[in-house]
Design a protein around this motif. Structure first.
Motif, PDB file in Angstrom:
ATOM      1  N   LYS A 127      23.907  21.932   2.599  1.00 41.54           N
ATOM      2  CA  LYS A 127      24.888  23.145   2.467  1.00 41.54           C
ATOM      3  C   LYS A 127      24.062  24.071   1.454  1.00 41.54           C
ATOM      4  O   LYS A 127      24.023  25.296   1.180  1.00 41.54           O
ATOM      5  CB  LYS A 127      26.133  22.662   1.990  1.00 41.54           C
ATOM      6  N   GLY A 128      23.717  23.377   0.243  1.00 40.80           N
ATOM      7  CA  GLY A 128      22.963  24.164  -0.902  1.00 40.80           C
ATOM      8  C   GLY A 128      21.684  24.608  -0.430  1.00 40.80           C
ATOM      9  O   GLY A 128      21.428  25.538  -0.958  1.00 40.80           O
ATOM     10  N   PHE A 129      20.939  24.132   0.482  1.00 36.45           N
ATOM     11  CA  PHE A 129      19.631  24.601   1.014  1.00 36.45           C
ATOM     12  C   PHE A 129      20.088  26.067   1.732  1.00 36.45           C
ATOM     13  O   PHE A 129      19.577  27.167   1.598  1.00 36.45           O
ATOM     14  CB  PHE A 129      19.059  23.626   1.885  1.00 36.45           C
ATOM     15  N   MET A 130      21.296  25.928   2.488  1.00 36.07           N
ATOM     16  CA  MET A 130      21.543  26.976   3.505  1.00 36.07           C
ATOM     17  C   MET A 130      22.284  28.122   2.584  1.00 36.07           C
ATOM     18  O   MET A 130      22.511  29.190   2.857  1.00 36.07           O
ATOM     19  CB  MET A 130      22.571  26.776   4.499  1.00 36.07           C
ATOM     20  N   ASN A 131      22.841  27.901   1.412  1.00 36.20           N
ATOM     21  CA  ASN A 131      23.314  28.791   0.479  1.00 36.20           C
ATOM     22  C   ASN A 131      22.538  30.084   0.248  1.00 36.20           C
ATOM     23  O   ASN A 131      23.100  31.149   0.511  1.00 36.20           O
ATOM     24  CB  ASN A 131      23.709  28.135  -0.913  1.00 36.20           C
ATOM     25  N   GLY A 132      21.301  29.986  -0.157  1.00 36.60           N
ATOM     26  CA  GLY A 132      20.373  30.993  -0.309  1.00 36.60           C
ATOM     27  C   GLY A 132      20.039  31.755   0.949  1.00 36.60           C
ATOM     28  O   GLY A 132      19.883  32.946   1.052  1.00 36.60           O
ATOM     29  N   LEU A 133      19.559  30.751   1.802  1.00 37.99           N
ATOM     30  CA  LEU A 133      18.868  31.151   3.187  1.00 37.99           C
ATOM     31  C   LEU A 133      20.076  32.048   3.753  1.00 37.99           C
ATOM     32  O   LEU A 133      19.728  33.109   4.515  1.00 37.99           O
ATOM     33  CB  LEU A 133      18.635  30.031   4.042  1.00 37.99           C
ATOM     34  N   ASP A 134      21.362  31.654   3.964  1.00 41.85           N
ATOM     35  CA  ASP A 134      22.500  32.290   4.634  1.00 41.85           C
ATOM     36  C   ASP A 134      22.772  33.526   3.864  1.00 41.85           C
ATOM     37  O   ASP A 134      22.937  34.614   4.470  1.00 41.85           O
ATOM     38  CB  ASP A 134      23.633  31.617   4.687  1.00 41.85           C
ATOM     39  N   ALA A 135      22.798  33.730   2.722  1.00 44.61           N
ATOM     40  CA  ALA A 135      23.143  34.866   1.861  1.00 44.61           C
ATOM     41  C   ALA A 135      21.948  35.955   2.259  1.00 44.61           C
ATOM     42  O   ALA A 135      22.346  36.945   2.530  1.00 44.61           O
ATOM     43  CB  ALA A 135      22.959  34.724   0.410  1.00 44.61           C
ATOM     44  N   ALA A 136      20.834  35.628   2.299  1.00 42.04           N
ATOM     45  CA  ALA A 136      19.699  36.585   2.630  1.00 42.04           C
ATOM     46  C   ALA A 136      19.754  37.055   4.291  1.00 42.04           C
ATOM     47  O   ALA A 136      19.554  38.112   4.466  1.00 42.04           O
ATOM     48  CB  ALA A 136      18.392  36.070   2.656  1.00 42.04           C
ATOM     49  N   ALA A 137      20.055  35.939   5.046  1.00 37.77           N
ATOM     50  CA  ALA A 137      20.065  36.182   6.321  1.00 37.77           C
ATOM     51  C   ALA A 137      21.458  37.258   6.758  1.00 37.77           C
ATOM     52  O   ALA A 137      21.306  38.146   7.439  1.00 37.77           O
ATOM     53  CB  ALA A 137      20.450  34.931   7.162  1.00 37.77           C
ATOM     54  N   VAL A 138      22.420  37.093   6.077  1.00 35.58           N
ATOM     55  CA  VAL A 138      23.657  37.990   6.148  1.00 35.58           C
ATOM     56  C   VAL A 138      23.259  39.484   5.770  1.00 35.58           C
ATOM     57  O   VAL A 138      23.602  40.343   6.590  1.00 35.58           O
ATOM     58  CB  VAL A 138      24.809  37.469   5.474  1.00 35.58           C
ATOM     59  N   ALA A 139      22.578  39.577   4.577  1.00 39.00           N
ATOM     60  CA  ALA A 139      22.255  40.582   4.260  1.00 39.00           C
ATOM     61  C   ALA A 139      21.253  41.407   5.140  1.00 39.00           C
ATOM     62  O   ALA A 139      21.275  42.577   5.187  1.00 39.00           O
ATOM     63  CB  ALA A 139      21.451  40.537   2.765  1.00 39.00           C
ATOM     64  N   LEU A 140      20.483  40.486   5.825  1.00 38.96           N
ATOM     65  CA  LEU A 140      19.422  41.344   6.612  1.00 38.96           C
ATOM     66  C   LEU A 140      19.945  41.267   7.934  1.00 38.96           C
ATOM     67  O   LEU A 140      19.272  41.572   8.970  1.00 38.96           O
ATOM     68  CB  LEU A 140      18.089  40.412   6.578  1.00 38.96           C
ATOM     69  N   GLY A 141      21.288  40.972   8.368  1.00 38.95           N
ATOM     70  CA  GLY A 141      22.030  41.183   9.717  1.00 38.95           C
ATOM     71  C   GLY A 141      21.343  40.323  10.635  1.00 38.95           C
ATOM     72  O   GLY A 141      21.434  40.414  11.957  1.00 38.95           O
ATOM     73  N   GLN A 142      21.104  38.959  10.177  1.00 37.57           N
ATOM     74  CA  GLN A 142      20.819  37.941  11.162  1.00 37.57           C
ATOM     75  C   GLN A 142      22.068  37.154  11.737  1.00 37.57           C
ATOM     76  O   GLN A 142      22.852  37.407  11.064  1.00 37.57           O
ATOM     77  CB  GLN A 142      19.790  36.904  10.430  1.00 37.57           C
ATOM     78  N   ASP A 143      21.722  36.518  13.033  1.00 39.83           N
ATOM     79  CA  ASP A 143      22.821  35.653  13.487  1.00 39.83           C
ATOM     80  C   ASP A 143      22.794  34.382  12.780  1.00 39.83           C
ATOM     81  O   ASP A 143      22.139  33.330  13.065  1.00 39.83           O
ATOM     82  CB  ASP A 143      22.364  35.454  14.944  1.00 39.83           C
ATOM     83  N   TRP A 144      23.484  34.340  11.645  1.00 38.36           N
ATOM     84  CA  TRP A 144      23.589  33.213  10.535  1.00 38.36           C
ATOM     85  C   TRP A 144      24.334  31.916  11.459  1.00 38.36           C
ATOM     86  O   TRP A 144      23.983  31.013  10.873  1.00 38.36           O
ATOM     87  CB  TRP A 144      24.391  33.580   9.425  1.00 38.36           C
ATOM     88  N   ARG A 145      25.386  32.305  12.222  1.00 39.72           N
ATOM     89  CA  ARG A 145      25.790  30.967  13.040  1.00 39.72           C
ATOM     90  C   ARG A 145      24.722  30.314  13.768  1.00 39.72           C
ATOM     91  O   ARG A 145      24.731  28.996  13.573  1.00 39.72           O
ATOM     92  CB  ARG A 145      26.948  31.597  13.748  1.00 39.72           C
TER      93      ARG A 145
END
Ligand code: MEV
Length: 392
Positions: free
Chosen positions: A266-284
């Motif tokens: 979860k801690g690893f995905m914290n930053g990855l997801d935040a960038a993915a959301v900003a960049l319009g990626q399918d974070w699910r």
């Protein structure tokens, strides 16, 4: 990117943290070469018009906001990246920036991503002759690739297409098998492309194998679309050998215990997801793929590990990551376009390496806090530093 004074490109932007919001936007323009359109978008508060939102989703009544910040100090494969990050949780952006600064001191993140090969699945049940079906599919590979490619002409023009195929027998007695078709989707995330191939090949495959046709859909466990990142950090940068030891022990804990691995990831995905959301990626999809990968093999495992080296730590992560620089909301969402203008990645494989680096930075920051003062103390210290205006 240039700092405007002709000196080396950088994602180290002095004074960013303590500058007022409008000045931060100006700094991005001056120091990180973010263009006028993106800066104007940020200066206007960002967001999404209801008209565009209404085209993106259904039953729209308004739009939903998140804080958009930038992760700083990221040096990845020798290049600087300012990373847009959209997240509601305090300290994710500062912690990732802080860890990136420590890793930067030891040469930065180094990584690579495989070609963007997605997996299409076509399911069959009650196949009467499983071995015959496997042989028939193998004998018709070229024909199947040609049919698959014919269904995605624009992807073929861009250099993508069907690359490989295999058959997995899931239950021999019941005749359950799944055909995997591996499709290079170039710089796209590629879900629509592989779904198209799966649907185009379902009929021809059915003729070859018989039985009952089942699902035709991508797998989010994109095991042929992987990213690997390494990082070094010195004990000195971490704050001492005891902290380096503590982080290595925390990493080992995650390897031994799925309950800890879940939180570590979860801690690893914290930053990855935040960038993915900003960049319009399918974070699910990214989440699904990452956790499915973590669960492959014997037990649920950490996506990243940190091991002691002579002078500090060596970190490593490996995970599937289906991210794209074209298609999806990269076209229609002004905020996503502006985020790409900040990040300045040229292709999907580079994007995957940068996002995994952000994940590794978030993970390092979390383990450092946990191995040291504890996460609550760490948060409080960060808030305190914020009120004092100290750049993390
Ligand atoms: C909180 O969002 C993330 C952490 O729980 C991650 C971890 O425990 O490694 C701090």
């Amino acid at each position: 990117m240039s700092d405007g004074n002709g000196t080396a490109p950088t994602s180290r932007i002095a004074g960013f943290y303590k500058a007022p919001v409008r000045e931060r936007v100006a700094l991005l323009g001056r120091v990180a070469a973010v263009d006028g359109a993106a800066c104007a978008y940020f200066a206007g508060g960002g967001g999404l018009s209801v008209e565009v939102a209404d085209k993106m989703s259904e039953n729209v009544i308004a739009t939903h906001g998140l804080p958009l910040g930038v992760g700083l100090n990221f040096l990845v494969n020798g290049r600087d990246y300012v990373v847009p990050m959209a997240v509601e949780e305090p300290s994710v952006v500062a912690a990732a920036s802080n860890a990136a600064k420590m890793v930067r001191g030891a040469g930065g993140f180094e990584g690579e991503a495989t070609a963007a090969v997605m997996t299409a699945q076509v399911q069959f049940d009650a196949v009467p002759d499983v071995d015959g079906a496997v042989a028939a599919i193998a004998a018709h590979r070229a024909m199947l690739f040609a049919l698959g490619d014919a269904s995605i002409p624009r992807m073929i023009e861009r250099g993508g297409g069907c690359r490989d195929l295999d058959v997995r027998v899931l239950d021999r007695d019941e005749g359950v098998l799944v055909v995997h078709v591996y499709v290079d989707v170039g710089d796209a995330m590629g879900a629509n492309t592989v779904d198209t191939v799966a649907e185009a090949l379902a009929g021809p495959l059915h003729e070859l194998v018989g039985g009952t046709l089942g699902l035709r859909i991508l797998s989010n466990l994109t095991a042929r679309r992987m990213v690997t990142v390494h990082a070094r950090v010195s004990a000195e940068a971490l704050g001492g050998a005891a902290l380096a030891d503590g982080i290595a022990r925390a990493s080992r804990f995650a390897e031994l215990d799925p309950y800890r691995a879940a939180t570590h990831n979860k801690g690893f995905m914290n930053g990855l997801d935040a960038a993915a959301v900003a960049l319009g990626q399918d974070w699910r999809g990214l989440e699904a793929g990452a956790h499915a990968w973590a669960g492959l093999g014997q037990g649920y495992k950490p996506l990243s590990t940190w091991k002691r080296s002579a002078d500090g730590l060596v970190g490593r992560c490996e995970l599937p990551l289906a991210v794209g620089t074209v298609g999806g909301s990269t076209q229609c969402h002004a905020g996503v376009r502006a985020a790409f203008e900040v990040l300045k990645v040229a292709d999907a494989r580079t994007l995957a390496v940068v996002l995994a680096s952000v994940g590794l930075a978030s993970n390092l920051a979390a383990l450092r806090a946990l191995a040291g003062e504890g996460i609550q103390q760490g948060h409080m210290k960060l808030h305190h530093r914020k009120s004092e205006g100290v750049t993390p």
